[in-house]
Design a protein around this motif. Structure first.
Motif, PDB file in Angstrom:
ATOM      1  N   SER A   1       0.813  -1.201   0.000  1.00 37.10           N
ATOM      2  CA  SER A   1       0.000   0.000   0.000  1.00 37.10           C
ATOM      3  C   SER A   1       0.852   1.259   0.000  1.00 37.10           C
ATOM      4  CB  SER A   1      -0.913   0.022   1.226  1.00 37.10           C
ATOM      5  OG  SER A   1      -1.633   1.228   1.278  1.00 37.10           O
ATOM      6  N   PHE A   2       0.493   2.163  -0.938  1.00 36.53           N
ATOM      7  CA  PHE A   2       1.012   3.524  -0.890  1.00 36.53           C
ATOM      8  C   PHE A   2      -0.147   4.498  -0.772  1.00 36.53           C
ATOM      9  CE2 PHE A   2       4.584   1.295  -2.873  1.00 36.53           C
ATOM     10  CZ  PHE A   2       5.611   1.734  -2.052  1.00 36.53           C
ATOM     11  N   ASP A   3      -1.322   3.962  -0.419  1.00 44.15           N
ATOM     12  CA  ASP A   3      -2.479   4.813  -0.158  1.00 44.15           C
ATOM     13  C   ASP A   3      -2.422   5.265   1.295  1.00 44.15           C
ATOM     14  OD1 ASP A   3      -4.796   6.196  -0.553  1.00 44.15           O
ATOM     15  OD2 ASP A   3      -6.108   4.450  -0.256  1.00 44.15           O
TER      16      ASP A   3
ATOM     17  N   VAL B   1      22.759   7.607   5.871  1.00 40.26           N
ATOM     18  CA  VAL B   1      21.805   8.317   6.718  1.00 40.26           C
ATOM     19  C   VAL B   1      22.075   7.959   8.170  1.00 40.26           C
ATOM     20  CG1 VAL B   1      19.375   8.606   7.308  1.00 40.26           C
ATOM     21  CG2 VAL B   1      20.056   8.340   4.910  1.00 40.26           C
ATOM     22  N   SER B   2      22.218   8.966   9.014  1.00 41.40           N
ATOM     23  CA  SER B   2      22.466   8.738  10.440  1.00 41.40           C
ATOM     24  C   SER B   2      21.144   8.574  11.182  1.00 41.40           C
ATOM     25  CB  SER B   2      23.252   9.905  11.038  1.00 41.40           C
ATOM     26  OG  SER B   2      24.530  10.008  10.441  1.00 41.40           O
ATOM     27  N   VAL B   3      21.056   7.542  12.006  1.00 40.49           N
ATOM     28  CA  VAL B   3      19.899   7.354  12.887  1.00 40.49           C
ATOM     29  C   VAL B   3      20.414   7.199  14.316  1.00 40.49           C
ATOM     30  CG1 VAL B   3      18.457   6.314  11.108  1.00 40.49           C
ATOM     31  CG2 VAL B   3      19.879   4.853  12.539  1.00 40.49           C
ATOM     32  N   SER B   4      19.583   7.595  15.267  1.00 39.22           N
ATOM     33  CA  SER B   4      20.013   7.603  16.664  1.00 39.22           C
ATOM     34  C   SER B   4      20.130   6.205  17.251  1.00 39.22           C
ATOM     35  CB  SER B   4      19.047   8.432  17.508  1.00 39.22           C
ATOM     36  OG  SER B   4      17.733   7.887  17.448  1.00 39.22           O
ATOM     37  N   GLY B   5      19.454   5.249  16.638  1.00 36.26           N
ATOM     38  CA  GLY B   5      19.501   3.891  17.135  1.00 36.26           C
ATOM     39  C   GLY B   5      18.388   3.059  16.531  1.00 36.26           C
ATOM     40  N   PHE B   6      18.240   1.851  17.046  1.00 36.32           N
ATOM     41  CA  PHE B   6      17.291   0.903  16.468  1.00 36.32           C
ATOM     42  C   PHE B   6      15.859   1.415  16.485  1.00 36.32           C
ATOM     43  CE2 PHE B   6      14.221  -2.537  17.174  1.00 36.32           C
ATOM     44  CZ  PHE B   6      14.329  -3.172  15.945  1.00 36.32           C
ATOM     45  N   GLU B   7      15.419   2.022  17.588  1.00 35.62           N
ATOM     46  CA  GLU B   7      14.021   2.438  17.687  1.00 35.62           C
ATOM     47  C   GLU B   7      13.662   3.444  16.595  1.00 35.62           C
ATOM     48  OE1 GLU B   7      11.763   1.111  19.409  1.00 35.62           O
ATOM     49  OE2 GLU B   7      13.013  -0.163  20.668  1.00 35.62           O
ATOM     50  N   GLU B   8      14.537   4.366  16.304  1.00 33.42           N
ATOM     51  CA  GLU B   8      14.264   5.341  15.250  1.00 33.42           C
ATOM     52  C   GLU B   8      14.178   4.654  13.897  1.00 33.42           C
ATOM     53  OE1 GLU B   8      16.293   9.220  13.054  1.00 33.42           O
ATOM     54  OE2 GLU B   8      17.103   8.531  14.987  1.00 33.42           O
ATOM     55  N   TRP B   9      14.996   3.644  13.668  1.00 29.30           N
ATOM     56  CA  TRP B   9      14.980   2.910  12.408  1.00 29.30           C
ATOM     57  C   TRP B   9      13.726   2.046  12.292  1.00 29.30           C
ATOM     58  CZ3 TRP B   9      15.005  -2.383  11.422  1.00 29.30           C
ATOM     59  CH2 TRP B   9      15.252  -2.760  10.095  1.00 29.30           C
ATOM     60  N   TRP B  10      13.314   1.409  13.393  1.00 27.24           N
ATOM     61  CA  TRP B  10      12.228   0.433  13.380  1.00 27.24           C
ATOM     62  C   TRP B  10      10.844   1.068  13.300  1.00 27.24           C
ATOM     63  CZ3 TRP B  10      10.909  -4.442  12.595  1.00 27.24           C
ATOM     64  CH2 TRP B  10       9.681  -4.905  13.085  1.00 27.24           C
ATOM     65  N   GLU B  11      10.593   2.124  14.015  1.00 26.41           N
ATOM     66  CA  GLU B  11       9.242   2.657  14.172  1.00 26.41           C
ATOM     67  C   GLU B  11       8.528   2.919  12.845  1.00 26.41           C
ATOM     68  OE1 GLU B  11       6.079   5.552  14.447  1.00 26.41           O
ATOM     69  OE2 GLU B  11       8.077   5.961  13.605  1.00 26.41           O
ATOM     70  N   PRO B  12       9.181   3.456  11.809  1.00 29.00           N
ATOM     71  CA  PRO B  12       8.466   3.689  10.553  1.00 29.00           C
ATOM     72  C   PRO B  12       7.925   2.422   9.887  1.00 29.00           C
ATOM     73  CG  PRO B  12      10.428   5.056  10.659  1.00 29.00           C
ATOM     74  CD  PRO B  12      10.517   4.091  11.797  1.00 29.00           C
ATOM     75  N   PHE B  13       8.497   1.264  10.190  1.00 25.27           N
ATOM     76  CA  PHE B  13       7.964   0.019   9.627  1.00 25.27           C
ATOM     77  C   PHE B  13       6.542  -0.244  10.112  1.00 25.27           C
ATOM     78  CE2 PHE B  13      12.474  -0.678   8.984  1.00 25.27           C
ATOM     79  CZ  PHE B  13      12.526  -1.346   7.767  1.00 25.27           C
ATOM     80  N   THR B  14       6.156   0.326  11.230  1.00 29.04           N
ATOM     81  CA  THR B  14       4.829   0.095  11.803  1.00 29.04           C
ATOM     82  C   THR B  14       3.755   0.969  11.159  1.00 29.04           C
ATOM     83  OG1 THR B  14       5.064   1.765  13.561  1.00 29.04           O
ATOM     84  CG2 THR B  14       5.948  -0.434  13.995  1.00 29.04           C
TER      85      THR B  14
ATOM     86  N   PRO C   1       5.623  -2.584   0.629  1.00 25.74           N
ATOM     87  CA  PRO C   1       5.603  -4.017   0.895  1.00 25.74           C
ATOM     88  C   PRO C   1       6.028  -4.388   2.317  1.00 25.74           C
ATOM     89  CG  PRO C   1       6.589  -3.584  -1.242  1.00 25.74           C
ATOM     90  CD  PRO C   1       6.411  -2.246  -0.577  1.00 25.74           C
ATOM     91  N   ALA C   2       7.046  -3.735   2.852  1.00 24.02           N
ATOM     92  CA  ALA C   2       7.523  -4.072   4.190  1.00 24.02           C
ATOM     93  C   ALA C   2       6.486  -3.730   5.248  1.00 24.02           C
ATOM     94  CB  ALA C   2       8.841  -3.366   4.483  1.00 24.02           C
ATOM     95  N   GLY C   3       5.941  -2.522   5.179  1.00 27.01           N
ATOM     96  CA  GLY C   3       4.938  -2.113   6.147  1.00 27.01           C
ATOM     97  C   GLY C   3       3.676  -2.944   6.062  1.00 27.01           C
ATOM     98  N   THR C   4       3.275  -3.286   4.832  1.00 28.05           N
ATOM     99  CA  THR C   4       2.096  -4.121   4.645  1.00 28.05           C
ATOM    100  C   THR C   4       2.320  -5.510   5.212  1.00 28.05           C
ATOM    101  OG1 THR C   4       1.482  -2.906   2.641  1.00 28.05           O
ATOM    102  CG2 THR C   4       0.523  -5.093   2.924  1.00 28.05           C
ATOM    103  N   TYR C   5       3.507  -6.070   4.969  1.00 31.72           N
ATOM    104  CA  TYR C   5       3.815  -7.397   5.504  1.00 31.72           C
ATOM    105  C   TYR C   5       3.748  -7.393   7.022  1.00 31.72           C
ATOM    106  CZ  TYR C   5       6.284 -11.687   6.627  1.00 31.72           C
ATOM    107  OH  TYR C   5       6.611 -12.918   7.144  1.00 31.72           O
ATOM    108  N   LEU C   6       4.373  -6.405   7.636  1.00 26.79           N
ATOM    109  CA  LEU C   6       4.388  -6.341   9.101  1.00 26.79           C
ATOM    110  C   LEU C   6       2.977  -6.196   9.655  1.00 26.79           C
ATOM    111  CD1 LEU C   6       6.237  -6.249  11.614  1.00 26.79           C
ATOM    112  CD2 LEU C   6       6.218  -3.756  11.400  1.00 26.79           C
ATOM    113  N   ALA C   7       2.170  -5.352   9.035  1.00 24.85           N
ATOM    114  CA  ALA C   7       0.814  -5.106   9.534  1.00 24.85           C
ATOM    115  C   ALA C   7      -0.058  -6.346   9.471  1.00 24.85           C
ATOM    116  CB  ALA C   7       0.176  -3.977   8.727  1.00 24.85           C
TER     117      ALA C   7
END
Length: 252
Positions: free
Chosen positions: A2-4, A192-205, A210-216
């Motif tokens: 989904s990109f809607d 791209v610099s990220v502060s840590g895992f949580e900053e990297w992970w949260e957008p997947f939710t 495809p990645a976000g749809t799979y996780l959901a």
């Protein structure tokens, strides 16, 4: 898939990577004042905005199949000719632009060869046709940690490595199949610099792509297992995420 989704969600998920990639893409395309440029699969307007900064809104055309993205670009970049539609049926006449650019979209096209032919059709003879796609096949995308974790838990899921243009040499093959002679292949790498895992992970939710749809679609237990496996692969503390995209350019 989904990109809607809201443009803000896409920005948090992919924008932090697509923005520096767009700058590199534009450096290669190097459009000049007075030229007309088409942004195919413009999304919420990351590349479009850079084109406007360089050439002005009247010189830019853009198209995307996502209504929220088109609305966001129209609101953000007044004066740009933004259309709702697909790359396989571009709503512009022959030889309308000097460059047709497609950033991070060929792998989502229903018919990439037909879409590339359309990009050639609307580009003036000698004009530039160019596209980029993350190297999912070589596990060098900004999402590769996620898909590697999925492969462990769900080995039958194809991830994104099978998508058009996402493996070595395939994007150039698509250009050749579309009738573009002597396509030139290369790579673009961003960091791209990220502060840590949580900053990297949260957008997947956020349910994007495809990645976000799979996780959901996974039950909570599987979501937590994926999170844990990704965290185990991620260095502690601030980290620089490197990502590489395939790039192909050709002359219409």
């Amino acid at each position: 898939m989904s990109f809607d989704v809201a443009a803000e969600s896409y920005g948090r998920f992919m924008g932090r990577y697509s923005t520096p990639l767009a700058a590199e893409f534009l450096r290669v395309a190097d459009p000049q004042p007075g030229q007309q440029v088409l942004d195919v699969g413009c999304g919420p307007g990351v590349l479009t905005a850079l084109l406007v900064d360089r050439l002005g809104p009247a010189a830019i055309r853009a198209i995307d199949p996502s209504e929220p993205f088109v609305a966001a670009v129209r609101d953000r970049l007044p004066g740009v000719d933004v259309r709702l539609g697909v790359a396989e049926h571009l709503p512009w006449p022959d030889d309308a632009v000097d460059q047709s650019l497609a950033q991070l979209v060929v792998h989502f096209m229903a018919d990439p060869v037909a879409a590339l032919r359309e990009m050639v059709r609307v580009t003036r003879p000698g004009g530039l046709v160019a596209a980029s796609v993350w190297d999912y096949g070589g596990s060098r995308s900004p999402l590769s940690v996620f898909w590697d974790a999925v492969a462990e838990l769900d080995p039958d899921h194809p991830g994104e490595a099978h998508l058009a243009g996402a493996r070595a040499g395939h994007l150039a093959e698509l250009f050749a199949a579309a009738g573009l002679t002597n396509p030139e292949a290369g790579e673009l790498t961003i960091r791209v610099s990220v502060s840590g895992f949580e900053e990297w992970w949260e957008p997947f939710t956020l349910g994007v792509g495809p990645a976000g749809t799979y996780l959901a679609r996974q039950p909570e237990e599987i979501r937590q297992q994926l999170r844990q496996r990704c965290a185990a692969r991620f260095p502690e503390g601030p980290v620089e995420v490197a990502a590489t995209a395939w790039l192909v350019t050709a002359r219409a």
